[in-house]
Design a protein around this motif. Structure first.
Motif, mmCIF file in Angstrom:
data_model
loop_
_atom_site.group_PDB
_atom_site.id
_atom_site.type_symbol
_atom_site.label_atom_id
_atom_site.label_comp_id
_atom_site.label_asym_id
_atom_site.label_seq_id
_atom_site.Cartn_x
_atom_site.Cartn_y
_atom_site.Cartn_z
ATOM 1 N N LEU A 146 20.663 -60.158 -51.530
ATOM 2 C CA LEU A 146 21.907 -59.826 -52.484
ATOM 3 C C LEU A 146 21.567 -60.208 -53.783
ATOM 4 C CD1 LEU A 146 24.768 -60.954 -50.145
ATOM 5 C CD2 LEU A 146 23.459 -58.909 -49.989
ATOM 6 N N ARG A 147 21.379 -59.144 -54.819
ATOM 7 C CA ARG A 147 21.016 -59.461 -56.028
ATOM 8 C C ARG A 147 22.152 -59.676 -57.172
ATOM 9 N NH1 ARG A 147 15.563 -58.788 -56.223
ATOM 10 N NH2 ARG A 147 14.482 -57.333 -54.644
ATOM 11 N N VAL A 148 23.119 -59.341 -56.905
ATOM 12 C CA VAL A 148 24.181 -59.230 -57.947
ATOM 13 C C VAL A 148 25.498 -60.289 -57.270
ATOM 14 C CG1 VAL A 148 23.653 -57.151 -59.146
ATOM 15 C CG2 VAL A 148 24.921 -57.112 -56.788
ATOM 16 N N ALA A 149 25.162 -61.489 -57.106
ATOM 17 C CA ALA A 149 26.139 -62.488 -56.310
ATOM 18 C C ALA A 149 26.553 -63.421 -57.306
ATOM 19 C CB ALA A 149 25.211 -63.133 -55.094
ATOM 20 N N ASP A 150 27.076 -63.011 -58.445
ATOM 21 C CA ASP A 150 27.939 -64.163 -59.089
ATOM 22 C C ASP A 150 29.235 -63.379 -59.273
ATOM 23 O OD1 ASP A 150 28.815 -64.981 -61.993
ATOM 24 O OD2 ASP A 150 27.249 -66.364 -61.730
ATOM 25 N N ALA A 151 30.184 -64.205 -59.104
ATOM 26 C CA ALA A 151 31.609 -63.647 -58.950
ATOM 27 C C ALA A 151 32.310 -63.278 -60.320
ATOM 28 C CB ALA A 151 32.541 -64.580 -58.289
ATOM 29 N N LEU A 160 40.655 -63.276 -59.704
ATOM 30 C CA LEU A 160 39.640 -63.726 -58.485
ATOM 31 C C LEU A 160 40.335 -64.792 -57.881
ATOM 32 C CD1 LEU A 160 36.563 -62.861 -58.388
ATOM 33 C CD2 LEU A 160 36.016 -64.973 -59.670
ATOM 34 N N PHE A 161 40.432 -64.490 -56.658
ATOM 35 C CA PHE A 161 41.177 -65.508 -55.537
ATOM 36 C C PHE A 161 39.972 -66.220 -54.933
ATOM 37 C CE2 PHE A 161 44.317 -62.134 -56.283
ATOM 38 C CZ PHE A 161 45.360 -62.894 -56.677
ATOM 39 N N PHE A 170 40.164 -69.135 -57.931
ATOM 40 C CA PHE A 170 38.588 -69.222 -57.735
ATOM 41 C C PHE A 170 38.341 -70.608 -58.154
ATOM 42 C CE2 PHE A 170 34.229 -68.298 -58.862
ATOM 43 C CZ PHE A 170 33.789 -68.390 -57.759
ATOM 44 N N SER A 171 37.476 -71.215 -57.253
ATOM 45 C CA SER A 171 37.055 -72.764 -57.841
ATOM 46 C C SER A 171 35.842 -72.945 -57.000
ATOM 47 C CB SER A 171 37.829 -73.672 -57.221
ATOM 48 O OG SER A 171 38.372 -73.873 -55.973
ATOM 49 N N PHE A 212 37.734 -63.091 -53.538
ATOM 50 C CA PHE A 212 38.328 -61.851 -53.701
ATOM 51 C C PHE A 212 38.409 -61.622 -54.999
ATOM 52 C CE2 PHE A 212 39.716 -62.995 -49.233
ATOM 53 C CZ PHE A 212 39.539 -61.588 -48.650
ATOM 54 N N LEU A 213 37.993 -60.097 -55.475
ATOM 55 C CA LEU A 213 38.498 -59.753 -56.642
ATOM 56 C C LEU A 213 39.587 -58.651 -56.406
ATOM 57 C CD1 LEU A 213 36.108 -58.681 -59.464
ATOM 58 C CD2 LEU A 213 37.786 -57.085 -58.650
ATOM 59 N N VAL A 214 40.330 -58.775 -57.240
ATOM 60 C CA VAL A 214 41.574 -57.721 -57.408
ATOM 61 C C VAL A 214 41.915 -57.142 -58.625
ATOM 62 C CG1 VAL A 214 43.915 -57.427 -56.583
ATOM 63 C CG2 VAL A 214 42.537 -58.954 -55.343
#
Length: 249
Positions: free
Chosen positions: A200-205, A222-223, A231-232, A238-240
Motif C-alpha cells: 500500500l503506497r499511500v498509507a498516511d491518513a 478523521l476519526f 484520530f490519534s 475513518f475519513l468522512v
C-alpha cells in the motif's frame, strides 16, 4: 490481481466473517443516516457485499463495484447480478448519481501514488450529488503494530478452528508512507494454503485528508474508530467528508 481477493474470494467470508465488521458497518450506516438525505450508496471495493447487504436491509438503495471478478461473483450470490459490477475505482464514470460513496478495508490505499489518489477522489466527487459525502476506511502506516496477528474460524463443514488466517502489517521503509500487508490463509480440512504480500503506497491518513481537500471535499474529518474519537493512534481510521451543496432527493 491479488489471489486473496480473486482466486480465494470464495473463502474470504470464512477467514474474515462479516461479523468482524459489525461495529464499523454500524458506524457507517449511522453516519449516512445522520446526513438526512435519501440514500443511494455506492460501495467502492465492495468485496463479497457484506456492507451492501446491511445497507439494503436498512432501506437504502445500493450499488457496488470491485476490481476483482472473484469478489463480484461472491457479492452476486449475496445480492443478485444487478447490484454489483466489476470496475476499478480509477475508471468510475458516474456523475451526480449517488448520495454517498463508501470505501472500506483500505481499498483506496491501493492507489499507486498520491496524484492517482487525488484523481480517484475527484471521480468520487463527480459521482456524488451536491451535499453527498464519502466514508473511507484508510490505512496509516506509522501506526502499524509489530506483532503477527491471527484469527481461527470454523471451516466449510463447521469444524472448529479449521481455518487459520495470519496477518502482519509492516511499514516500509522507515519513515515512509508505504505499508506492506502480509497474509497467510490455510484451511486444514481442504488442504489449502496461500501466502501473499500487498504493498500500500499511500498509507498516511493526514496526506489522504489533503488529497480529499484537493479533490474538492469539505468538512473533512478523521476519526480514530467507529467510536468517533479524534484520530490519534489508529492503524485503520475513518475519513468522512462532504461535497458542497444542498441535499437532493
Amino acid at each position: 490481481m491479488m489471489r486473496l481477493f480473486d482466486e480465494f474470494a470464495h473463502r474470504y467470508d470464512l477467514h474474515t466473517p462479516p461479523g468482524h465488521y459489525q461495529h464499523d458497518h454500524d458506524f457507517v450506516l449511522e453516519m449516512l443516516r445522520s446526513w438526512a438525505m435519501p440514500c443511494y450508496v455506492l460501495d467502492v471495493g465492495c468485496g463479497t457485499g457484506a456492507f451492501l447487504e446491511k445497507a439494503l436491509r436498512s432501506g437504502m438503495r445500493v450499488q457496488g463495484v470491485d476490481a476483482s471478478p472473484g469478489m463480484v461473483r461472491e457479492a452476486e450470490r449475496r445480492l443478485g447480478r444487478d447490484v454489483v459490477t466489476v470496475q476499478r475505482m480509477q475508471e468510475l464514470e458516474a456523475q451526480s448519481t449517488y448520495h454517498a460513496i463508501v470505501s472500506l478495508s483500505w481499498t483506496i490505499n491501493y492507489c499507486e501514488s498520491y496524484p492517482e489518489l487525488v484523481a480517484v477522489l475527484r471521480r468520487f466527487h463527480r459521482a456524488l450529488r451536491p451535499g453527498g459525502g464519502v466514508v473511507l476506511q484508510i490505512a496509516h502506516a506509522s501506526h502499524a503494530p509489530v506483532e503477527v496477528m491471527e484469527d481461527r474460524e470454523p471451516g466449510p463443514g463447521g469444524k472448529p478452528e479449521d481455518i487459520l488466517f495470519l496477518y502482519r502489517f509492516h511499514r516500509l521503509p522507515s519513515g515512509s508512507d508505504e505499508l506492506e500487508a502480509q497474509y497467510v490463509y490455510a484451511c486444514k480440512s481442504l488442504g489449502e494454503m496461500m501466502h501473499e504480500r500487498h504493498l500500500l503506497r499511500v498509507a498516511d491518513a493526514r496526506a489522504v485528508v489533503s488529497c480529499a481537500q484537493n479533490a474538492g471535499f469539505e468538512d473533512v474529518q478523521l476519526f480514530n474508530s467507529f467510536r468517533r474519537d479524534a484520530f490519534s493512534d489508529a492503524l485503520s481510521p475513518f475519513l468522512v467528508a462532504r461535497k458542497p451543496g444542498g441535499g437532493e432527493g
